[in-house]
Design a protein around this motif. Structure first.
Motif, PDB file in Angstrom:
ATOM      1  N   LYS A   6      -7.001  26.107  30.763  1.00 48.15           N
ATOM      2  CA  LYS A   6      -6.109  26.626  29.729  1.00 48.15           C
ATOM      3  C   LYS A   6      -6.616  27.996  29.247  1.00 48.15           C
ATOM      4  O   LYS A   6      -7.694  28.100  28.671  1.00 48.15           O
ATOM      5  CB  LYS A   6      -6.041  25.662  28.548  1.00 48.15           C
ATOM      6  N   PRO A   7      -5.845  29.059  29.461  1.00 47.55           N
ATOM      7  CA  PRO A   7      -6.286  30.392  29.038  1.00 47.55           C
ATOM      8  C   PRO A   7      -6.173  30.580  27.526  1.00 47.55           C
ATOM      9  O   PRO A   7      -5.497  29.797  26.837  1.00 47.55           O
ATOM     10  CB  PRO A   7      -5.308  31.315  29.777  1.00 47.55           C
ATOM     11  N   GLU A   8      -6.829  31.604  27.022  1.00 45.46           N
ATOM     12  CA  GLU A   8      -6.803  31.875  25.581  1.00 45.46           C
ATOM     13  C   GLU A   8      -5.419  32.285  25.086  1.00 45.46           C
ATOM     14  O   GLU A   8      -5.032  31.998  23.948  1.00 45.46           O
ATOM     15  CB  GLU A   8      -7.804  32.989  25.232  1.00 45.46           C
ATOM     16  N   TYR A   9      -4.664  32.972  25.942  1.00 48.81           N
ATOM     17  CA  TYR A   9      -3.348  33.493  25.541  1.00 48.81           C
ATOM     18  C   TYR A   9      -2.327  33.236  26.652  1.00 48.81           C
ATOM     19  O   TYR A   9      -2.676  33.109  27.827  1.00 48.81           O
ATOM     20  CB  TYR A   9      -3.425  34.999  25.247  1.00 48.81           C
ATOM     21  N   ASP A  10      -1.067  33.183  26.252  1.00 50.63           N
ATOM     22  CA  ASP A  10       0.017  32.951  27.209  1.00 50.63           C
ATOM     23  C   ASP A  10       0.526  34.240  27.838  1.00 50.63           C
ATOM     24  O   ASP A  10       1.307  34.206  28.780  1.00 50.63           O
ATOM     25  CB  ASP A  10       1.194  32.242  26.519  1.00 50.63           C
ATOM     26  N   ARG A  11       0.091  35.362  27.303  1.00 49.81           N
ATOM     27  CA  ARG A  11       0.558  36.654  27.804  1.00 49.81           C
ATOM     28  C   ARG A  11      -0.612  37.630  27.837  1.00 49.81           C
ATOM     29  O   ARG A  11      -1.452  37.629  26.926  1.00 49.81           O
ATOM     30  CB  ARG A  11       1.680  37.200  26.919  1.00 49.81           C
ATOM     31  N   ALA A  32      -8.570  44.723  30.151  1.00 47.88           N
ATOM     32  CA  ALA A  32      -7.635  45.546  29.388  1.00 47.88           C
ATOM     33  C   ALA A  32      -7.117  44.803  28.162  1.00 47.88           C
ATOM     34  O   ALA A  32      -6.775  45.415  27.146  1.00 47.88           O
ATOM     35  CB  ALA A  32      -6.465  45.961  30.281  1.00 47.88           C
ATOM     36  N   PHE A  33      -7.078  43.489  28.253  1.00 44.83           N
ATOM     37  CA  PHE A  33      -6.616  42.670  27.137  1.00 44.83           C
ATOM     38  C   PHE A  33      -7.689  42.534  26.062  1.00 44.83           C
ATOM     39  O   PHE A  33      -7.416  42.123  24.939  1.00 44.83           O
ATOM     40  CB  PHE A  33      -6.213  41.284  27.650  1.00 44.83           C
ATOM     41  N   GLY A  34      -8.922  42.869  26.411  1.00 44.15           N
ATOM     42  CA  GLY A  34     -10.009  42.812  25.442  1.00 44.15           C
ATOM     43  C   GLY A  34     -10.817  41.533  25.473  1.00 44.15           C
ATOM     44  O   GLY A  34     -11.688  41.328  24.617  1.00 44.15           O
ATOM     45  N   LEU A  35     -10.553  40.679  26.442  1.00 45.96           N
ATOM     46  CA  LEU A  35     -11.323  39.442  26.560  1.00 45.96           C
ATOM     47  C   LEU A  35     -12.637  39.691  27.283  1.00 45.96           C
ATOM     48  O   LEU A  35     -12.764  40.638  28.058  1.00 45.96           O
ATOM     49  CB  LEU A  35     -10.529  38.389  27.336  1.00 45.96           C
ATOM     50  N   GLU A  36     -13.613  38.817  27.022  1.00 45.71           N
ATOM     51  CA  GLU A  36     -14.873  38.914  27.736  1.00 45.71           C
ATOM     52  C   GLU A  36     -14.663  38.556  29.201  1.00 45.71           C
ATOM     53  O   GLU A  36     -13.730  37.836  29.556  1.00 45.71           O
ATOM     54  CB  GLU A  36     -15.905  37.950  27.128  1.00 45.71           C
ATOM     55  N   LYS A  37     -15.591  39.070  30.035  1.00 42.19           N
ATOM     56  CA  LYS A  37     -15.478  38.795  31.469  1.00 42.19           C
ATOM     57  C   LYS A  37     -15.514  37.305  31.742  1.00 42.19           C
ATOM     58  O   LYS A  37     -14.753  36.792  32.567  1.00 42.19           O
ATOM     59  CB  LYS A  37     -16.615  39.506  32.216  1.00 42.19           C
ATOM     60  N   LYS A  38     -16.388  36.587  31.021  1.00 41.14           N
ATOM     61  CA  LYS A  38     -16.513  35.149  31.233  1.00 41.14           C
ATOM     62  C   LYS A  38     -15.621  34.409  30.234  1.00 41.14           C
ATOM     63  O   LYS A  38     -16.089  33.730  29.317  1.00 41.14           O
ATOM     64  CB  LYS A  38     -17.969  34.710  31.090  1.00 41.14           C
ATOM     65  N   SER A  39     -14.322  34.532  30.427  1.00 42.84           N
ATOM     66  CA  SER A  39     -13.348  33.856  29.581  1.00 42.84           C
ATOM     67  C   SER A  39     -12.559  32.866  30.426  1.00 42.84           C
ATOM     68  O   SER A  39     -12.608  32.895  31.651  1.00 42.84           O
ATOM     69  CB  SER A  39     -12.387  34.882  28.964  1.00 42.84           C
ATOM     70  N   ARG A  40     -11.809  31.998  29.754  1.00 47.19           N
ATOM     71  CA  ARG A  40     -10.990  31.039  30.498  1.00 47.19           C
ATOM     72  C   ARG A  40      -9.881  31.755  31.260  1.00 47.19           C
ATOM     73  O   ARG A  40      -9.484  31.332  32.340  1.00 47.19           O
ATOM     74  CB  ARG A  40     -10.402  29.994  29.537  1.00 47.19           C
ATOM     75  N   MET A  41      -9.403  32.852  30.701  1.00 45.99           N
ATOM     76  CA  MET A  41      -8.378  33.641  31.378  1.00 45.99           C
ATOM     77  C   MET A  41      -8.916  34.197  32.698  1.00 45.99           C
ATOM     78  O   MET A  41      -8.253  34.121  33.738  1.00 45.99           O
ATOM     79  CB  MET A  41      -7.935  34.796  30.476  1.00 45.99           C
TER      80      MET A  41
END
Length: 500
Positions: A266-271, A187-196
């Motif tokens: 470490k994720p891409e975003y804090d929120r 929903a945030f728009g990140l790719e499935k294979k992200s650090r988040m």
């Protein structure tokens, strides 16, 4: 040759290897101190371990093979001095045990209360899935924690903790929370294979594994161990006893997990903007709680109360209580599902694997195979003369390392717990025997390092949100800290509470 044909050919190679090893063990001269029947039970164990580690065939199929081998090899073995241990005190020592008697041994696991508890627990997990109650609980908790990334990490740990009390299946617990977390990231728009994605999903499965240790009914391998402990050591461990001994370790490790994950990944975003809205949308799609869900909540809470007051307010054991709850869940009008619904959601092979694993372990104990193996391995190292804390430390490392080759903690418990019981008996630990075996069982539950170390890891890995190296990166510090915490508890808390 297609990929499937290559895999099948490779699997057949491992089946051949397993059979060859078994045959070699059988034709070797019987070592001093070991009976023929004990030697043959060890050959079946060797076959089983190779099949379990390589997964040449499914666990259910390998279990059926083990039954056939017990009938053939044990049935045509002389009773020798084992008549009383095998429940046949009137048989002559030179008489063959017989296929009928061997069949009884092969199916002995099905008559244990542990198998009844596992079967009933599978029904409870199925009820959660059919009603989507576990998903509602996960969504509700995540809706409260907010959309800050660290808060969602904490929320994933809290969800895994709550579900561990009510869902006696690690895979089902992971299956409830992982798709929700992936949906939030999407929903945030990140790719499935992200650090988040890696941060949230790995956190969830590690938390599931941590609570496999903290709660007796959270994992099938615990019940395997307790089945052996009850039959071989005549010891009963109530739900609340297990919780008092193991839950503090899990609580501390959940705090450790939070800091390890938020520090190393470490994720891409804090929120996660939009994450809370997604959760509210999914909650609204579930609609208000239905009658079946409300009834399941009442049954689950009642079950938890009865589990936790076992041997305190009532004489009913965990298996009996769970089977009564199962009867209520299947009852017309007041139940939560019908038999036809259950048939589609339960992996019946799990019950077979569980029961045959207990049968094999019981065979090793009754024929002396486990005792001989313990003497030849740990005894040869001189461990029987070591202080108990040192033995726990060394055997614990062995436990963690050997788990790297096992995809099933249930199979690992079936293979090792009888050996650990024999080691405890040879060390004359007395009242400390129970503590020694239980602590090794806690370590058998460690599954933090590889995707193949636990079914919940494989479920999460199958989502494509992280690589094996990501799991290893976080799994190594969690394993090391968890092991050191086990040692700290061995010196302190478990001695204070009477486990050691």
């Amino acid at each position: 040759m297609s990929k499937v044909e290559k895999e099948n050919k490779f699997q057949m190679v491992w089946v051949f290897v397993a059979l060859t090893v078994m045959i070699i063990i059988n034709i070797l001269p019987t070592p001093e101190g070991l009976t023929v029947m004990g030697q043959r039970s060890l050959s079946i164990l060797a076959f089983a371990i190779i099949m379990w580690v390589t997964e040449a065939v499914s666990y259910s199929v390998s279990s059926v093979m083990i039954v056939g081998l017990i009938i053939l090899l044990i049935g045509f073995s002389p009773v020798e001095t084992l008549g009383e241990q095998l429940g046949k005190p009137d048989m002559a020592s030179d008489e063959l045990f017989g296929s009928k008697n061997a069949l009884s041994l092969a199916f002995k696991g099905f008559s244990t209360s542990a198998v009844a508890l596992v079967a009933a627990a599978l029904f409870l997990a199925s009820a959660m899935q059919i009603t989507n109650l576990h998903k509602r609980i996960a969504l509700y908790v995540l809706s409260i924690v907010g959309d800050k990334t660290k808060a969602v990490v904490a929320g994933a740990i809290i969800v895994a903790t709550i579900l561990a009390f009510f869902v006696p299946s690690a895979t089902a617990r992971a299956g409830a929370v992982v798709p929700i977390l992936i949906g939030m990231v999407a929903a945030f728009g990140l790719e499935k294979k992200s650090r988040m994605s890696a941060l949230l999903v790995i956190t969830a499965v590690h938390a599931v594994s941590i609570w496999n240790i903290g709660i007796k009914t959270a994992a099938a391998q615990n019940l395997v161990a307790l089945g052996f402990i009850n039959s071989a050591m005549d010891e009963e461990v109530s739900w609340i006893q297990w919780f008092i001994w193991a839950a503090p370790w899990s609580i501390i490790m959940c705090v450790v997990l939070y800091f390890v994950m938020t520090t190393l990944v470490k994720p891409e975003y804090d929120r996660i903007d939009g994450g809370k809205a997604l959760i509210q949308k999914e909650l609204s799609e579930l609609g208000p709680m239905k009658g079946k869900e409300i009834r399941l909540v009442v049954i689950a809470i009642g079950l938890l109360l009865l589990w936790s007051t076992e041997k305190i307010l009532h004489p009913l054991d965990s298996a009996s209580v769970t089977l009564i709850a199962l009867a209520l869940m299947l009852a017309p009008k007041i139940g939560v599902f019908e038999w036809k619904e259950v048939e589609k959601t339960i992996n019946w092979g799990t019950i077979i694997v569980f029961a045959i694993g207990i049968s094999l372990g019981s065979l090793l104990l009754s024929t002396g195979g486990a005792a001989w193996l313990s003497d030849m391995t740990f005894g040869a190292l001189g461990l029987t003369t070591w202080p108990i804390v040192a033995v726990i430390a060394l055997v614990g490392i062995f436990n963690i390392l050997i788990h790297l080759g096992f995809a099933s903690a249930t199979s690992l418990a079936s293979a090792l717990i009888p050996v650990f019981i024999s080691l405890a008996q040879s060390m004359n630990l007395g009242d400390q025997s129970l503590g020694f075996v239980l602590i090794q069982q806690y370590l058998i539950c460690f599954g933090f390092l590889l995707p193949v170390s636990a079914p919940q890891n494989m479920l999460a890995y199958g989502t494509g949100t992280f690589d094996a190296k990501d799991l290893l990166k976080t799994g190594i510090p969690i394993t090391v800290i968890g092991y050191l915490l086990i040692l700290l508890f061995t010196f302190t808390y478990w001695q204070w509470t009477g486990l050691l």
